[in-house]
Scaffold this active site. Structure first.
Site, short mmCIF file in Angstrom:
data_model
loop_
_atom_site.label_atom_id
_atom_site.label_comp_id
_atom_site.label_asym_id
_atom_site.label_seq_id
_atom_site.Cartn_x
_atom_site.Cartn_y
_atom_site.Cartn_z
CG HIS A 237 33.79 38.96 41.82
ND1 HIS A 237 34.45 39.70 41.64
CD2 HIS A 237 32.48 39.53 42.38
CE1 HIS A 237 33.87 40.97 41.77
NE2 HIS A 237 32.67 40.89 42.21
NE ARG A 294 43.71 30.07 45.69
CZ ARG A 294 43.06 31.36 45.54
NH1 ARG A 294 43.25 32.13 46.65
NH2 ARG A 294 42.63 31.96 44.50
C1 MV4 Z 1 38.98 46.76 42.33
C2 MV4 Z 1 38.25 47.16 41.19
C3 MV4 Z 1 38.29 48.43 40.58
N1 MV4 Z 1 38.95 49.14 41.43
N2 MV4 Z 1 39.61 47.54 43.08
C4 MV4 Z 1 37.07 42.41 42.91
C5 MV4 Z 1 37.64 41.40 43.44
C6 MV4 Z 1 38.97 41.41 44.06
N3 MV4 Z 1 40.01 40.54 43.93
C7 MV4 Z 1 39.28 43.03 43.75
N4 MV4 Z 1 38.25 43.23 42.63
C8 MV4 Z 1 38.11 44.57 42.08
N5 MV4 Z 1 38.95 45.51 42.83
C9 MV4 Z 1 39.62 49.10 42.36
N6 MV4 Z 1 40.25 49.98 43.21
C10 MV4 Z 1 37.77 46.17 40.33
C11 MV4 Z 1 37.69 44.67 40.89
C12 MV4 Z 1 36.98 43.81 40.17
C13 MV4 Z 1 37.55 42.74 39.47
C14 MV4 Z 1 39.03 42.51 39.68
C15 MV4 Z 1 39.61 41.42 39.08
C16 MV4 Z 1 38.90 40.66 38.51
C17 MV4 Z 1 37.58 40.98 38.31
C18 MV4 Z 1 36.81 41.87 38.88
C19 MV4 Z 1 35.36 42.03 38.88
C20 MV4 Z 1 34.82 43.12 39.14
C21 MV4 Z 1 35.62 44.07 39.83
#
Ligand code: MV4
Length: 500
Positions: A237, A294
């Site tokens: 992340h 932000r």
């Molecule tokens: C998700 C996802 C897969 N499916 N939601 C991670 C942090 C938060 N901002 C949202 N995130 C995610 N939400 C669903 N329904 C996968 C992630 C996620 C991710 C998202 C954006 C950038 C990097 C990530 C790394 C792992 C998981």
């Protein structure tokens, strides 16, 4: 409309400097705040005035809302810019600043509050027809009802904390048998991290891309989008590389995502700079996830391709001015990349490697921008984020921008600490990255510490072998010359003297 004459930046490091540079160009006086660990930091030296907030830990310095507001009052400050992190998405702080008659350079406390809760955000945008991942609209409390919902959505599902961020309180559930345990874990993690145990379910998108849209809104309800940033290359992340535009976004998709982002902003009466975060699946369907209220770390790539100074726009908006451009005035110029240079050791599980910046020489040249907050000889404090710099390149095409970034990485000279520069170079040269065919699993899929050891190709190995033979031949000759001959006319060998 209220002119800002003096701005306090409630932050440190590169972002504090970045904000003050723009303020200075706009004829605005600057006030820095600092902790005892940052007494000699560049952001303190750069400011017209500076106020010490307290001891190094941020909860005794950069997070002291009341102390910052007191400093504003005693120095006659008109406006506060929170930067990113620290108090930037704290609705209570924004409200306190505003109530004290000081301008908060950012959105309203109400917008921050709504978008700070993922559930509230989803509910606020629900009626605008923004695509969202199938899931629950409310916090789940009843396990049986939640399991039924999960069945309906289909496994794998993701349990998320409403107050979450940075992946905290997020749990993947592959099948029903795991549901209850994972839900309890998500709730307790959310409670301890955010003091709010509300969690909800979404369909789990297995390998999404992370694409976000920059928006700007004024207090007169004009809102525009400044295209997308691709942030899929991340590790736990933490973003590693960001770029604009994205290699997979077509003009049609860009327009659809941009217009959706503007609707999201409208749904919470947004003004200021904001970022609407989407995940994109392998079929290029995009889904709204959340909005960051932000200025973001990666904002420079948007500045490079649009030619707009986002901090300047934030300040003009905070003064109450209408946006000076329309959607149709904005075009994408070239391609920009940003890498985050962390004081971390990629060969040792990215352990923070704080210490002294013994050598610190920045790359230079056209299309290169370095946003940092350090100078050669400085110690990197242990109390804050280990990011030492952002390196940004801009060129006509994605390929050229990548080449420029690789050259800039090679020209960056940092000794005294380990950094993520070599790791970023590995990513930039990887076929998955250059082809644009990657997602948020890139680092997991392709990186291991051995990848950073020098890998010789066949040609290089052959060259080294022939050099070794040359050296050996030359040594044989030297041997004869140096040792000469013995009484019998035979070459005299004294191997001990041959160690050069
Ligand atoms: C998700 C996802 C897969 N499916 N939601 C991670 C942090 C938060 N901002 C949202 N995130 C995610 N939400 C669903 N329904 C996968 C992630 C996620 C991710 C998202 C954006 C950038 C990097 C990530 C790394 C792992 C998981």
């Amino acid at each position: 409309m209220r002119k800002i004459n003096k701005l306090l930046v409630a932050n440190r490091g590169e972002i504090s400097l970045r904000i003050m540079r723009t303020a200075k160009e706009m004829g605005i006086k600057t006030v820095a705040v600092y902790s005892e660990a940052d007494r000699n930091a560049p952001h303190v030296k750069f400011a017209d005035e500076a106020v010490c907030l307290g001891p190094p830990p941020s909860n005794q310095s950069y997070l002291l809302a009341d102390k910052i507001i007191d400093a504003c009052k005693s120095l006659n400050v008109d406006a506060v810019h929170p930067g990113y992190g620290f108090l930037s998405e704290n609705a209570t702080f924004a409200k306190k600043v505003t109530d004290a008659g000081i301008i908060f350079v950012g959105p309203s406390p109400e917008s921050i509050e709504v978008m700070g809760s993922k559930l509230a955000a989803k509910n606020a945008v629900a009626k605008y027809g923004i695509p969202m991942v199938p899931g629950t609209e409310e916090a789940i409390t009843d396990i049986q009802a939640a399991k039924l919902k999960a069945e309906e959505i289909g496994y794998p599902i993701l349990i998320k904390a409403s107050a979450g961020g940075g992946g905290k309180g997020m749990r993947i559930v592959k099948y029903e048998a795991e549901f209850e345990e994972q839900m309890q874990r998500a709730i307790s993690e959310a409670l301890s991290a955010f003091g709010d145990g509300a969690v909800f379910i979404e369909k789990y998108i297995t390998s999404p891309r992370h694409i976000e849209i920059q928006v700007l809104g004024d207090v007169h309800r004009n809102i525009v989008y400044l295209f997308e940033r691709e942030c899929s290359v991340q590790r736990r992340h933490q973003k590693v590389i960001e770029e604009a535009p994205s290699a997979v976004v077509s003009p049609e998709m860009r327009k659809a995502m941009g217009e959706a982002a503007v609707q999201v902003a409208r749904a919470c009466n947004y003004y200021g700079a904001g970022t609407v975060e989407f995940i994109v699946d392998e079929n290029l369907n995009f889904y709204f996830l959340e909005m960051n209220t932000r200025l973001q770390v990666e904002h420079p790539v948007t500045e490079m391709i649009t030619g707009k100074d986002l901090v300047k726009e934030q300040i003009l908006i905070a003064e109450g001015r209408p946006l000076s451009f329309k959607q149709g005035d904005l075009i994408i110029n070239g391609h920009a990349l940003e890498i985050r240079v962390y004081a971390e050791d990629p060969k040792n599980n990215f352990l923070p490697d704080i210490g002294n910046l013994m050598t610190y020489i920045r790359p230079q040249g056209p299309g290169i921008r370095v946003d940092d907050g350090f100078e050669q000889g400085m110690d990197i404090p242990i109390f804050y984020d280990p990011m030492i710099a952002k390196l940004i390149t801009h060129d006509e095409t994605r390929e050229k921008s990548i080449q420029r970034m690789i050259r800039a990485i090679d020209d960056y000279q940092i000794t005294g600490i380990e950094t993520t520069l070599g790791f970023c170079r590995f990513v930039l040269e990887h076929e998955a990255f250059t082809s644009g065919n990657f997602d948020t699993k890139f680092v997991e899929k392709y990186f291991s510490p051995e990848k950073l050891e020098v890998q010789w190709d066949e040609e290089e190995l052959a060259l080294m072998a022939s050099l070794a033979v040359d050296i050996f031949e030359k040594e044989k000759t030297n041997l004869k010359r140096v040792t000469g001959q013995n009484r019998n006319g035979m070459p005299r060998t004294n191997w001990k003297n041959r160690l050069i």
